[in-house]
Motif scaffolding. Structure first.
Motif: not given
Length: 424
Positions: A62-67
């Motif tokens: 997961l990317s930071a933007a997904t979180l």
């Protein structure tokens, strides 16, 4: 925008499929299967779950933007705790529109929002509960109670909270261990560099101990093998290597210190006898009282600088040139006298980066000829001496303290020359 408790019908126990052309994936099936058999009494704090997911997001892909999108989804659940009810199927479903969700997700575009929502579904963190037309909404009964909701189900977050916490603890422990290992490497690099500088500054040549040049070469080899972006295993390997090197250099320093203690008195007596005899022979015309006065040490126990004639008789020019052959390469003509050696040393000084002040101090403390011999010796070992100026200042201070003699220096250079000849 979260659904409240509703009745659990037979339809809720079936696997639901996504709207439109989106296919049902194995991850979606697994997430829905876990949610269907959810036990009672599960409670998880949503922000703690998000904190743990942040720690392990790389392992989940997961990317930071997904979180950031997941954080926005969590804000639509009014309660801090995630407590799925086994008797309800819509209690943890949130149903914000894309426009509202994008506003809370730091203004992401709709395309980016869809991409990150798909990543959350594929990771099994949320379940997509699509309506017949793909819209997200809730159907309410009497009294405004939500009986059916379509959107994103947060139940997997509660069910897997304990799993996420355990994995996050392991990741944080690994990160801490890696940080400690990097600190260890930084400290050992500093220690090894300074220990090697101290070893190089000392007289070389203790039987059974590795030479300073060999240890320094090993140090450079360890650093050369260290990648620019090291993995944890690389840090551990370098730390172990530097620790072993630091122990070896420390052992060599201790051995040299012990050798100095055991042989210092005899060597001091021998040097004193040589200097005294030479001094008296050069002053035969003087009276006996003058000779006695000149041979006595100065008040305060400080040693007198040996006269130039003493240096010449103790260390013949031919012997010095044999131990330090490179100095001849910088002479304007063949070095035939001490004057030629002193003149050549003055020419070499700026090439080695030695300041005029350091050179003047050395000549004052050692005498012009001894300082020239010292500079020739530094030239022979310039590849292993990082800072020739600092090294000369160190030797000057040792001379003033009565702890520096040219004899061991020239002997070490002769031994090194003999070793090279035997190898060749």
């Amino acid at each position: 925008m979260t659904a409240t408790r509703g009745s659990l019908g037979e339809a809720a126990r079936r696997i639901t499929t996504p709207f439109g052309a989106r296919a049902l994936t194995a991850a979606q099936v697994a997430a829905q299967a876990d949610a269907t058999g959810r036990p009672a009494g599960i409670v998880a704090e949503k922000w703690r779950v998000l904190h743990d997911l942040t720690a392990i997001r790389v392992s989940l892909g997961l990317s930071a933007a997904t979180l950031v999108v997941l954080e926005a989804l969590l804000t639509f659940h009014p309660e801090t705790m995630l407590a799925p009810d086994p008797e309800a199927d819509s209690d943890l479903v949130v149903f914000p529109s894309n426009k509202t969700l994008a506003a809370r997700a730091r203004g992401l575009s709709e395309a980016a929002l869809r991409r990150h929502l798909s990543a959350l579904v594929e990771a099994g963190l949320v379940i997509r509960r699509d309506s017949p037309n793909g819209k997200r909404y809730a159907r309410r009964g009497e009294g405004g109670l939500v009986t059916q909701a379509y959107g994103f189900d947060l139940t997997p977050l509660a069910l897997r909270a304990e799993e996420f916490a355990g994995r996050a603890t392991a990741v944080r422990a690994e990160a801490l261990a890696h940080s400690i290992a990097r600190e260890k490497v930084s400290l050992l690099r500093r220690d090894c560099a300074k220990l090697l500088d101290a070893l190089i500054a000392l007289d070389d040549g203790v039987d059974g101990e590795p030479s300073a040049q060999a240890l320094h070469a090993h140090y450079r080899a360890l650093l050369a093998a260290y990648p620019r972006r090291p993995e944890p295993a690389d840090v551990t390997i370098l730390g172990d290597g530097l620790e072993a090197l630091a122990l070896a250099v420390s052992s060599a320093l201790i051995a040299r210190a012990e050798s100095t203690k055991t042989s210092g008195n005899a060597a001091h007596s021998e040097r004193h006898k040589q200097n005294s005899n030479s001094y008296v022979s050069d002053c035969e015309a003087a009276s006996g009282d003058a000779q006695k006065e000149s041979a006595e040490p100065e008040p305060g126990g400080m040693r007198q600088v040996a006269p130039e004639s003493s240096i010449r008789s103790t260390y013949p020019l031919r012997s010095v040139l044999e131990a330090c052959p490179q100095v001849q390469d910088f002479a304007s003509t063949e070095i035939r006298s001490w004057h030629d050696l002193i003149e050549t040393a003055g020419r070499i000084r700026p090439m080695l980066g030695i300041s005029p002040t350091a050179w003047s101090d050395a000549q004052e403390a050692m005498g012009a000829e001894a300082a020239a011999i010292t500079l020739a010796a530094i030239l022979e070992r310039h590849e292993s001496i990082k800072n020739a100026g600092g090294y000369l200042r160190s030797l000057t201070e040792r001379k003033r303290a009565g702890k520096y003699s040219l004899g061991p220096v020239l002997q070490a250079l002769r031994r090194a020359s003999l070793r090279l000849e035997s190898v060749s």
